[in-house]
Write a protein that holds these residues in place. Structure first.
Motif, PDB file in Angstrom:
ATOM      1  N   LYS A  35    -112.635  32.368  54.127  1.00 55.94           N
ATOM      2  CA  LYS A  35    -112.803  33.584  53.239  1.00 55.94           C
ATOM      3  C   LYS A  35    -113.493  34.529  54.308  1.00 55.94           C
ATOM      4  O   LYS A  35    -114.334  34.261  55.136  1.00 55.94           O
ATOM      5  N   PRO A  36    -113.234  35.939  54.188  1.00 59.95           N
ATOM      6  CA  PRO A  36    -113.753  36.954  54.830  1.00 59.95           C
ATOM      7  C   PRO A  36    -115.167  37.179  54.190  1.00 59.95           C
ATOM      8  O   PRO A  36    -115.486  37.025  53.058  1.00 59.95           O
ATOM      9  N   LEU A  37    -116.409  37.387  55.201  1.00 59.78           N
ATOM     10  CA  LEU A  37    -117.546  37.718  54.901  1.00 59.78           C
ATOM     11  C   LEU A  37    -117.670  39.310  54.729  1.00 59.78           C
ATOM     12  O   LEU A  37    -118.217  40.035  55.532  1.00 59.78           O
ATOM     13  N   LEU A  38    -117.449  39.623  53.350  1.00 59.97           N
ATOM     14  CA  LEU A  38    -117.631  41.289  53.159  1.00 59.97           C
ATOM     15  C   LEU A  38    -119.011  41.667  52.656  1.00 59.97           C
ATOM     16  O   LEU A  38    -119.340  41.853  51.519  1.00 59.97           O
ATOM     17  N   GLN A  39    -119.740  41.544  53.653  1.00 57.51           N
ATOM     18  CA  GLN A  39    -121.212  42.053  53.321  1.00 57.51           C
ATOM     19  C   GLN A  39    -121.574  43.065  54.626  1.00 57.51           C
ATOM     20  O   GLN A  39    -120.946  43.033  55.745  1.00 57.51           O
ATOM     21  N   SER A  40    -122.693  43.660  54.408  1.00 57.25           N
ATOM     22  CA  SER A  40    -123.462  44.376  55.291  1.00 57.25           C
ATOM     23  C   SER A  40    -124.234  43.472  56.060  1.00 57.25           C
ATOM     24  O   SER A  40    -125.455  42.902  55.601  1.00 57.25           O
ATOM     25  N   PHE A  41    -124.223  43.457  57.638  1.00 58.85           N
ATOM     26  CA  PHE A  41    -125.261  42.619  58.288  1.00 58.85           C
ATOM     27  C   PHE A  41    -126.256  43.487  58.763  1.00 58.85           C
ATOM     28  O   PHE A  41    -127.248  42.944  58.927  1.00 58.85           O
ATOM     29  N   ASP A  42    -126.000  44.705  59.222  1.00 59.72           N
ATOM     30  CA  ASP A  42    -126.972  45.522  59.694  1.00 59.72           C
ATOM     31  C   ASP A  42    -126.435  47.100  59.756  1.00 59.72           C
ATOM     32  O   ASP A  42    -125.011  47.135  59.365  1.00 59.72           O
ATOM     33  N   LEU A  93    -113.914  41.613  61.806  1.00 54.15           N
ATOM     34  CA  LEU A  93    -114.214  41.282  60.432  1.00 54.15           C
ATOM     35  C   LEU A  93    -114.775  39.738  60.547  1.00 54.15           C
ATOM     36  O   LEU A  93    -114.020  38.986  61.018  1.00 54.15           O
ATOM     37  N   PRO A  94    -115.868  39.643  60.038  1.00 55.80           N
ATOM     38  CA  PRO A  94    -116.429  38.088  60.048  1.00 55.80           C
ATOM     39  C   PRO A  94    -116.046  37.366  59.122  1.00 55.80           C
ATOM     40  O   PRO A  94    -115.363  37.691  58.068  1.00 55.80           O
ATOM     41  N   TRP A  95    -115.690  36.111  59.406  1.00 55.85           N
ATOM     42  CA  TRP A  95    -114.995  35.012  58.554  1.00 55.85           C
ATOM     43  C   TRP A  95    -115.879  33.724  58.528  1.00 55.85           C
ATOM     44  O   TRP A  95    -116.316  33.114  59.607  1.00 55.85           O
ATOM     45  N   LYS A 103    -106.625  41.340  54.604  1.00 54.70           N
ATOM     46  CA  LYS A 103    -107.642  41.517  55.425  1.00 54.70           C
ATOM     47  C   LYS A 103    -107.231  41.971  56.950  1.00 54.70           C
ATOM     48  O   LYS A 103    -108.202  42.445  57.754  1.00 54.70           O
ATOM     49  N   PHE A 104    -106.046  41.533  57.315  1.00 56.62           N
ATOM     50  CA  PHE A 104    -105.555  41.956  58.762  1.00 56.62           C
ATOM     51  C   PHE A 104    -104.494  43.062  58.665  1.00 56.62           C
ATOM     52  O   PHE A 104    -103.897  43.223  59.730  1.00 56.62           O
ATOM     53  N   ASN A 105    -104.397  43.653  57.485  1.00 56.24           N
ATOM     54  CA  ASN A 105    -103.708  44.681  57.115  1.00 56.24           C
ATOM     55  C   ASN A 105    -104.205  46.208  57.626  1.00 56.24           C
ATOM     56  O   ASN A 105    -104.614  46.809  56.860  1.00 56.24           O
ATOM     57  N   VAL A 106    -104.127  46.287  58.997  1.00 59.95           N
ATOM     58  CA  VAL A 106    -104.644  47.608  59.479  1.00 59.95           C
ATOM     59  C   VAL A 106    -103.418  48.555  59.984  1.00 59.95           C
ATOM     60  O   VAL A 106    -102.636  48.088  60.622  1.00 59.95           O
ATOM     61  N   PHE A 127    -119.185  45.298  56.346  1.00 57.38           N
ATOM     62  CA  PHE A 127    -118.057  44.925  56.210  1.00 57.38           C
ATOM     63  C   PHE A 127    -117.703  44.867  54.693  1.00 57.38           C
ATOM     64  O   PHE A 127    -116.764  44.067  54.262  1.00 57.38           O
ATOM     65  N   VAL A 128    -118.480  45.557  53.622  1.00 60.33           N
ATOM     66  CA  VAL A 128    -117.947  45.479  52.418  1.00 60.33           C
ATOM     67  C   VAL A 128    -116.750  46.092  51.956  1.00 60.33           C
ATOM     68  O   VAL A 128    -116.336  45.264  50.801  1.00 60.33           O
TER      69      VAL A 128
END
Length: 414
Positions: free
Chosen positions: A353-360, A297-299, A286-289, A365-366
């Motif tokens: 864990k990463p929070l793989l979701q849409s907040f708005d 990314l929220p965690w 998840k940090f591989n950019v 972050f899906v």
């Protein structure tokens, strides 16, 4: 981009300092400001606890006001409030203020009663949210508020931190035998080139004893392609992420970036277990950019401030104990400390864990981390008082083949 706020949820028993002056610290400045600071710890285990802080005060030399925000309705948003100091404890004043601007202390121990109270609060807020009420609805609202007042005798709401501090300093010690849940905001400040993190609770409530202990935080982590550091992994079994978080800076009067180190803790991982390894690589990925920008990314993370249990080995024996084992008089386990052996005290923020979701609309972050609108230079804390950036020190303050349930996965990395 819209800002995501950093929050925490702690569950455990409360530990109050024996020195009352450290629990409730009162200081008055030459200007007439009287500041009250409350400090206490929440204990997840006997070897892991975190301190929380509430701070509030008032001026003895100047008029005081409470700046807050009103409740909104379906078509009328809430608005800013300026409340006279002498009115801040009045029931009708507190009722005007939006829930997110209150500090709530709930000493209710009866779980069924608490459910009734929460149901009443929901019904009340549903009616309050309407732009207009007919006569029947007005009567219903009045009736519901009377019922709430009768039942919620151990639930206390404050609209200024000072009053919450004074109340808790007098009452909290009477309830330390109970388990608590505390939720609130994670905030940062800079002072003379050093960075400090504070957990400021807005809800303090008693929960059943069988509630699972935890010291969890949800944080929006900003990072670059060079943030991941695994050079010492073979020795420590830890991967470090040199990240950043956004927090409102009271000195600068705006949001600023603060350095925050995170850890992927692999000390519990069985590297012969393919499933464990896949989970570990998933977190790292998840940090591989690849871009040169700033990503975020929220965690969900575990706040760790204590000591882990470590394996007791022959290197921990005295010479006499080694000889006793060599001669067959004793076994290694005969000398192992009862309850296990503890390692060094550490302070870590262990990624779960990463929070793989849409907040708005602006924070989706899906698919993982997304590039922000910030530049790398924005991450460096620059005080308006000085012309050069301050240093960025660490924040002071972790044999079946079937897949384990989520709680086990959290414990694996926490």
């Amino acid at each position: 981009m819209t800002r995501l706020y950093n929050t925490f949820e702690f569950v455990g028993h409360i530990n109050i300092p024996k020195d009352k002056s450290k629990f409730h610290d009162v200081r008055e400045s030459a200007s007439g400001w009287e500041g009250h600071r409350l400090n206490f710890a929440v204990q997840e285990t006997k070897t892991n606890s975190v301190f929380l802080e509430l701070y509030g005060g008032y001026s003895k030399a100047k008029p005081n006001k409470v700046f807050s925000f009103s409740k909104g309705t379906e078509n009328e948003p809430g608005s800013k409030l300026e409340i006279p100091w002498e009115d801040r404890l009045k029931e009708e004043t507190i009722d005007l203020v939006a829930d997110f601007k209150k500090i709530v202390v709930d000493f209710t121990t009866d779980t069924e009663l608490k459910e009734e109270i929460n149901k009443l609060r929901y019904e009340i807020r549903t009616l309050e949210f309407k732009d207009e009420l007919n006569e029947s609805e007005k009567e219903k609202l009045t009736e519901l508020k009377l019922q709430l007042k009768e039942k919620a005798v151990d639930r206390h709401e404050f609209i200024h931190t000072y009053d919450a501090v004074v109340f808790l300093s007098e009452k909290l010690e009477n309830y330390v035998k109970h388990k608590f849940r505390l939720t609130g905001s994670v905030e940062y400040q800079e002072h003379r080139g050093r960075f400090f993190r504070k957990f400021n609770p807005t809800l303090i409530e008693i929960v059943p004893e069988d509630e699972v202990n935890k010291l969890r935080a949800t944080m929006d982590i900003f990072f670059t392609k060079d943030s991941l550091d695994d050079k010492d992994f073979k020795k420590e079994k830890k991967v470090y992420i040199n990240g950043y978080v956004l927090s409102y800076d009271n000195n600068e009067k705006k949001d600023m970036f603060f350095p925050q180190q995170l850890v992927i803790n692999a000390q519990k991982i069985d590297f012969e277990n393919e499933d464990h390894v896949k989970r570990f690589e998933f977190l790292k990925s998840k940090f591989n950019v690849k871009g040169k920008g700033v990503y975020h990314l929220p965690w969900l993370l575990n706040v760790f401030r204590g000591s882990d249990k470590v394996e007791f080995t022959e290197k921990d024996l005295t010479q006499a104990q080694r000889e006793s084992i060599e001669f067959g008089l004793s076994k290694l386990e005969d000398y192992a400390p009862k309850g296990g052996m503890l390692g060094e005290t550490t302070e870590e923020n262990r990624l779960i864990k990463p929070l793989l979701q849409s907040f708005d609309k602006e924070n989706n972050f899906v698919d993982g981390a997304v590039e922000s609108n910030y530049e790398v230079d924005d991450l460096i804390y620059v005080s308006s008082v000085a012309d050069k950036p301050t240093e960025t020190p660490k924040v002071e303050e972790p044999v079946k083949d079937e897949k384990p349930p989520l709680v086990d996965l959290e414990n694996l990395f926490g």
